[in-house]
Design an enzyme around this catalytic site. Structure first.
Site, PDB file in Angstrom:
ATOM      1  N   HIS A  90       7.563  -9.259 -55.452  1.00 35.01           N
ATOM      2  CA  HIS A  90       8.606  -9.910 -56.194  1.00 35.01           C
ATOM      3  C   HIS A  90       9.990  -9.965 -55.864  1.00 35.01           C
ATOM      4  CE1 HIS A  90       5.374  -9.346 -59.045  1.00 35.01           C
ATOM      5  NE2 HIS A  90       6.030  -9.614 -60.184  1.00 35.01           N
ATOM      6  N   ASP A 117      -3.308 -10.990 -55.182  1.00 33.43           N
ATOM      7  CA  ASP A 117      -2.190 -10.214 -55.508  1.00 33.43           C
ATOM      8  C   ASP A 117      -2.587  -9.800 -56.893  1.00 33.43           C
ATOM      9  OD1 ASP A 117       0.438  -9.132 -55.517  1.00 33.43           O
ATOM     10  OD2 ASP A 117       0.866 -10.608 -57.251  1.00 33.43           O
ATOM     11  N   SER A 118      -1.717  -8.406 -57.366  1.00 31.96           N
ATOM     12  CA  SER A 118      -1.754  -7.897 -58.732  1.00 31.96           C
ATOM     13  C   SER A 118      -1.643  -8.819 -59.744  1.00 31.96           C
ATOM     14  CB  SER A 118      -1.225  -6.825 -58.814  1.00 31.96           C
ATOM     15  OG  SER A 118       0.254  -7.069 -58.515  1.00 31.96           O
ATOM     16  N   CYS A 151      -0.339  -8.435 -52.079  1.00 35.49           N
ATOM     17  CA  CYS A 151       0.135  -7.154 -52.947  1.00 35.49           C
ATOM     18  C   CYS A 151       0.341  -5.998 -52.061  1.00 35.49           C
ATOM     19  CB  CYS A 151      -0.808  -7.174 -53.881  1.00 35.49           C
ATOM     20  SG  CYS A 151      -0.194  -5.668 -54.862  1.00 35.49           S
ATOM     21  N   GLU A 175      10.134 -11.024 -63.565  1.00 33.77           N
ATOM     22  CA  GLU A 175       9.013 -11.740 -64.361  1.00 33.77           C
ATOM     23  C   GLU A 175       9.731 -12.230 -65.480  1.00 33.77           C
ATOM     24  OE1 GLU A 175       5.259  -9.774 -64.671  1.00 33.77           O
ATOM     25  OE2 GLU A 175       4.901  -9.629 -62.598  1.00 33.77           O
ATOM     26  N   CYS A 219       7.712  -5.511 -51.764  1.00 39.66           N
ATOM     27  CA  CYS A 219       7.015  -5.807 -53.126  1.00 39.66           C
ATOM     28  C   CYS A 219       7.075  -7.433 -52.865  1.00 39.66           C
ATOM     29  CB  CYS A 219       7.895  -5.266 -54.207  1.00 39.66           C
ATOM     30  SG  CYS A 219       7.264  -5.774 -55.507  1.00 39.66           S
TER      31      CYS A 219
HETATM   32  N1  DGL Z   1       2.322  -7.030 -56.505  1.00 40.05           N
HETATM   33  C1  DGL Z   1       2.889  -5.932 -56.561  1.00 40.05           C
HETATM   34  C2  DGL Z   1       3.469  -5.422 -55.380  1.00 40.05           C
HETATM   35  O1  DGL Z   1       3.671  -6.180 -54.453  1.00 40.05           O
HETATM   36  C3  DGL Z   1       4.060  -5.880 -57.600  1.00 40.05           C
HETATM   37  C4  DGL Z   1       3.394  -5.827 -59.057  1.00 40.05           C
HETATM   38  C5  DGL Z   1       2.620  -4.872 -59.294  1.00 40.05           C
HETATM   39  O2  DGL Z   1       3.062  -3.435 -59.339  1.00 40.05           O
HETATM   40  O3  DGL Z   1       1.380  -5.014 -59.427  1.00 40.05           O
HETATM   41  O4  DGL Z   1       3.464  -4.026 -54.717  1.00 40.05           O
END
Ligand code: DGL
Length: 280
Positions: free
Chosen positions: A193, A18-19, A81, A159, A191
């Protein structure tokens, strides 16, 4: 227990990238579905967020993240991600032979089962919504109306741990409002989050809109793959805590803020390690 993946004998090891920290929502669901399958997580906290970056950059990052996980022994990749899954999945599939799962396709399958009127809302980062991936994938399988809304403020709110704040509820309402006006019947949380805000989102969406949580859908898909395709009989037996101890969690940056955010995302103690990627 050994199994055959792509012709070689090995134990399934799931590599999740993931990012940053958001993919831990996918980890939670994977551990619920298949607690004893070993897992390696990579969160690219040094370069997060991906959702505001160009497709070219996200693809490069996704390639490096995948190479890292493979170098650590993963033989099944899960792109947690959405921003990376939206733009990098086909490139990764072309480059690597191992099974690669992502959060988008399983959610599309689920919405085809759930949606009654074929009016779908998608919320996600700018990268995910602008990629048009959900619309493309849904239209391949059904003539549904798909409306995407980028929600860039939700990632920092989650976050910061502002899950139940009045301001967060107001912002969620603002993002969901245009989708309600378009009379959607199903909403995808596009997403990593957003599962953390599921209750707030569901309340603002109202009872008539069904919510799809891709972290759950991808976990079920990976579980079914391991059970059926690979032929492992029962991977669901085992102690969750012990297995979390055995799993590995790597992050490209691990300052005190990141550690705090990790604690918000995962309800179990983990031992995060900092790693510098060298796959440029
Ligand atoms: N993990 C990213 C997503 O699911 C969200 C956070 C980011 O923008 O890196 O798109």
């Amino acid at each position: 227990m050994s199994v055959t993946i792509d012709g070689y004998e090995s134990i399934p090891v799931i590599g999740v990238f993931d990012s940053g920290v958001g993919g831990l929502t996918v980890v939670k669901e994977l551990k619920r579905a298949i607690p004893t399958v070993p897992l390696i997580y990579f969160g690219d906290t040094a370069r997060t967020p991906y959702g505001t970056k160009s497709q070219e950059t996200i693809k490069r990052f996704a390639l490096e993240d995948t190479k890292f996980l493979l170098s650590k022994g993963a033989n099944i990749i899960v792109i947690a991600c959405h921003s990376a899954a939206s733009v990098a999945t086909s490139m990764l599939n072309e480059r690597f032979d191992c099974p690669i799962f992502e959060v988008i396709t399983p959610s599309v399958s689920q919405l085809l089962r759930l949606s009654r009127r074929g009016r779908i809302g998608v919320i996600g980062t700018r990268a995910t919504i602008e990629s048009g991936v959900y619309e493309r994938e849904i239209k391949k399988r059904a003539d549904y109306v798909v409306i995407g809304v980028p929600c860039p403020l939700l990632v920092p709110l989650v976050e910061e741990g502002w899950l139940k704040r009045r301001e967060t509820k107001m912002i969620v309402k603002k993002y969901i409002h245009p989708l309600k006006l378009k009379n959607i019947d199903t909403l995808i949380l596009g997403c990593t989050h957003y599962p953390m805000l599921k209750d707030v989102i569901a309340r603002k969406a109202g009872k008539r809109i069904k919510i799809i949580d891709p972290s759950k859908e991808v976990a079920i898909t990976v579980r079914d793959f391991i059970f059926n395709k690979i032929g492992v009989e029962d991977y669901s037996i085992g102690d969750y805590m012990d297995d979390m101890d055995r799993d590995k969690f790597y992050f490209s940056d691990l300052g005190s803020v990141t550690k705090e955010v990790i604690r918000r995302f995962i309800d179990r103690p983990i031992d995060p390690k900092k790693v510098v990627l060298r796959y440029n």
